[in-house]
Design an enzyme around this catalytic site. Structure first.
Site, PDB file in Angstrom:
ATOM      1  CE  LYS A 153      18.730   3.737  22.788  1.00 57.18           C
ATOM      2  NZ  LYS A 153      19.323   3.810  21.450  1.00 57.18           N
TER       3      LYS A 153
ATOM      4  CB  SER B 231      20.019   1.025  19.644  1.00 59.99           C
ATOM      5  OG  SER B 231      19.813   2.354  19.222  1.00 59.99           O
TER       6      SER B 231
ATOM      7  CB  SER C 146      15.266   2.189  20.394  1.00 60.82           C
ATOM      8  OG  SER C 146      16.663   2.033  20.284  1.00 60.82           O
TER       9      SER C 146
END
Length: 393
Positions: A63, A60, A120
């Site tokens: 991102k 993540s 997230s």
């Protein structure tokens, strides 16, 4: 024939600059992370690099690239914070960490951004991706992400999706993530405070997913971002930043084996970065560091000065003296203009990269008149006679 010399003005920095710059050999931080990168932002000093150039699954943490592209769209007017975006079946279909969006939703861009940073949200990333993609697909957005990342200097970054969902070829190095973090902080200060939000309860629909996973927020150590990541392949990672006083440190770790290990390692890195290094001024603006010889000038030398105060990061503890050199190609040919870069101050503290800092001319040096030219000609002749016939070949 004009002589061309490589001149090295050796100096002991502590005495010549009137400042005692000494340091003990620094023990490198023995991180448990599989890969790590630590940067002192203000001085651009790399404090730690472990497997930092190796492309790894970023989970993540990637991102952050979706967020950077979204911030660019906000800056350019292609998105607004209040604009509502539709949720596709593709976006809704993501598992893992989500905002629990469905195809009946139209979600404000600001809520999507907070959902990516704090929660997230894999689904929120896909919504942003499809809105900004050149071809309306997440895959098209991932190709654009790759291109934009490489333009920003992330040489090992390739993206297969917008959120770090495990996929072949979805890779970033720790240095890439450090570069990205620095761009987010410097390019979009108006949005950076979002990264320090500890919670975000979107629409009340997911009470179990409201807390920011960054373990450093709220510890009182200056941490204010940026993004955690975890998959089975990547392990536990964190792109973090902390500010204490005038110093800001950016750090990236990956490959830890637990949430607890990530939290402990991140806090230890922040403490090490701030406690073991100190920012010091090694040359004051306008104060001569050395003299450079001038060829055919109205004066025979010119002072070499820093254009502004030269500040560097050094190990905080005192010990052996750090040697430095003033390096320039000389003699310098007149005319010389005040502020013209002529030399570099070069030194390397233990366990840190070599530092090269610019030095400029203290004042103008015009070309000399007839007498100077006569003396120069005599000097050239004298040198040729001493050197012998081979010097003219």
């Amino acid at each position: 024939m004009r002589p061309s010399l490589r001149s090295f003005a050796k100096l002991a920095v502590s005495t010549t600059l009137g400042l005692c710059l000494t340091a003990l050999p620094l023990a490198a931080f023995d991180t448990r992370a599989r890969a790590a990168f630590v940067l002192d932002q203000g001085t651009d000093t790399v404090l730690l690099s472990k497997n930092a150039e190796v492309p790894l699954p970023p989970a993540s943490m990637s991102k952050l690239m979706t967020l950077y592209v979204a911030f660019e769209a906000l800056r350019d007017g292609r998105l607004t914070l209040d604009e509502r975006l539709p949720v596709s079946a593709h976006a809704m279909g993501y598992g893992g960490s989500t905002m629990f969006l469905d195809t009946t939703d139209r979600v404000r861009v600001e809520d999507l951004l907070r959902g990516i940073i704090v929660l997230s949200g894999n689904d929120a990333c896909a919504v942003i991706a499809e809105a900004l993609s050149p071809d309306g697909t997440e895959a098209g957005f991932a190709r654009y992400m790759t291109k934009r990342a490489q333009e920003l200097g992330m040489e090992n970054a390739t993206f297969a999706n917008s959120n770090g969902w495990p996929a072949a070829g979805h890779r970033m190095s720790m240095r890439d993530l450090g570069i990205l973090a620095e761009h987010l902080i410097e390019d979009f200060p108006q949005y950076y405070p979002l990264f320090s939000e500890k919670s975000f309860a979107f629409d009340g629909r997911a009470p179990s997913n409201t807390r920011n996973r960054n373990p450093l927020l709220g510890l009182g150590i200056g941490a204010d971002g940026l993004k955690t990541g975890h998959t089975a392949e990547a392990g536990y990672g964190l792109v973090g930043s902390a500010k204490q006083g005038d110093r800001r440190v950016i750090f990236v770790i990956s490959g830890l084996d637990s949430n607890a290990a990530r939290a402990e390692e991140a806090e230890a890195l922040v403490n090490w970065s701030f406690r073991q290094f100190a920012q010091k001024t090694i040359a004051k603006a306008g104060v001569p560091v050395a003299q450079a010889e001038v060829w055919r000038g109205a004066q025979q030398s010119v002072g070499l000065v820093a254009e502004s105060d030269l500040e560097v990061l050094l190990p905080a503890l005192t010990g052996k003296q750090i040697a430095a050199e003033v390096v320039y190609t000389g003699p310098i040919t007149a005319p010389v203009t005040k502020g013209q870069q002529l030399a570099e101050l070069v030194f390397q503290p233990d366990d840190l990269p070599e530092m090269r800092l610019p030095l400029v001319a203290e004042n103008d040096v015009p070309t000399g008149g007839f007498v100077v030219r006569l003396k120069t000609a005599a000097l050239v002749l004298s040198r040729q006679l001493i050197a012998g016939p081979e010097a003219s070949q």
